[in-house]
Design a protein around this motif. Sequence first.
Motif, mmCIF file in Angstrom:
data_model
loop_
_atom_site.group_PDB
_atom_site.id
_atom_site.type_symbol
_atom_site.label_atom_id
_atom_site.label_comp_id
_atom_site.label_asym_id
_atom_site.label_seq_id
_atom_site.Cartn_x
_atom_site.Cartn_y
_atom_site.Cartn_z
ATOM 1 N N THR A 105 0.840 -1.202 0.000
ATOM 2 C CA THR A 105 0.000 0.000 0.000
ATOM 3 C C THR A 105 0.879 1.257 0.000
ATOM 4 O OG1 THR A 105 -1.738 -1.190 1.156
ATOM 5 C CG2 THR A 105 -1.856 1.199 1.233
ATOM 6 N N ASP A 159 -6.605 -1.416 -3.926
ATOM 7 C CA ASP A 159 -5.811 -1.985 -2.835
ATOM 8 C C ASP A 159 -6.509 -3.223 -2.253
ATOM 9 O OD1 ASP A 159 -3.636 -2.057 -1.159
ATOM 10 O OD2 ASP A 159 -4.243 -0.380 0.106
ATOM 11 N N GLU A 160 -5.716 -4.082 -1.668
ATOM 12 C CA GLU A 160 -6.224 -5.215 -0.864
ATOM 13 C C GLU A 160 -7.112 -6.176 -1.642
ATOM 14 O OE1 GLU A 160 -7.850 -3.701 2.807
ATOM 15 O OE2 GLU A 160 -5.947 -2.746 3.328
#
Length: 264
Positions: A105, A159-160
């Motif tokens: 991140t 993200d993620e």
Amino acid sequence: MLADLKMPGALEALDDILHGVDSGALTAAEAVETLLNAQIQLRNNRRLQAAMRSSRLPAVKTLADFDFSFQPSIRREQVESLHELGFLERKENVILLGPPGVGKTHIAISLAIAAAQSGRRVYYGTLADLITGLEEAQAAGKLLQRMKVLTHPALLVVDEIGYLPVTRTGATLFFQMIARRYERASTVLTSNKPFEEWGEILGDEVMAAALIDRLLHHCHILSIRGNSYRMRHHTELWQQLHRESPSTSTPPRGGRKTRETPRG
Ligand SMILES: Nc1ncnc2c1ncn2[C@@H]1O[C@H](COP(=O)(O)OP(=O)(O)OP(=O)(O)O)[C@@H](O)[C@H]1O
Ligand SMILES: [Mg+2]
């Protein structure tokens, strides 16, 4: 003249710069460079502030804050060259893979910040958030507008990928969004899961394969192997304990009395 040209950053720095020239600390060329740099700094900071409001970036993380010595599996030159933003011009993607806490991140955000400072539109979301937004927009009959919000930015961070389950409809909407961005704008994605497991995450092997095909066509992959930066203090603590009692090869067990006299 600087005021007339609306260059407040340069104007504020002017007195110091002239002083530097008078005292011989700055050459004429250095003075011009410092003056222009002061204005560029101010402009970049303003752009960043505006981007932080509109892009939903969760924090300010920069390349300068990144400790490469902690993460030897990352090629510093590769990350630095990505920050020169040629990949945005070429509409290439960046995929950061690796276990928790290794800086995925951090690097994704610092790329987004570099892009925002260069005047480009950026947008950040976790996969779960982006999908929720798309599903809500679809339910409200506003899918097209939402798609535009996500396809318009020169840089989108997803993200993620892999932590939270996504619905089948959500995965389909995500695929549509990536298909729209394909070869038009860059996407930076992060995941704790290798590509082989993306079918499971998205609930559809065939769609995941088509998604990965598009993403990887023009793509930089950074596969990070290493320890979590979040855990670094625990590692240090453990190593410290280890150094202080070299005779013991295992960490001290709970309940064991220490030699230190209790206070109070
Ligand atoms: N090499 C590094 N140098 C400096 N700070 C780092 C480094 N790696 C990670 N960090 C910091 O550690 C924290 C965790 O890093 P980050 O959020 O980027 O991890 P991640 O790989 O995205 O993990 P997760 O998969 O759990 O989301 C952040 O505050 C980040 O700024
Ligand atoms: Mg992360």
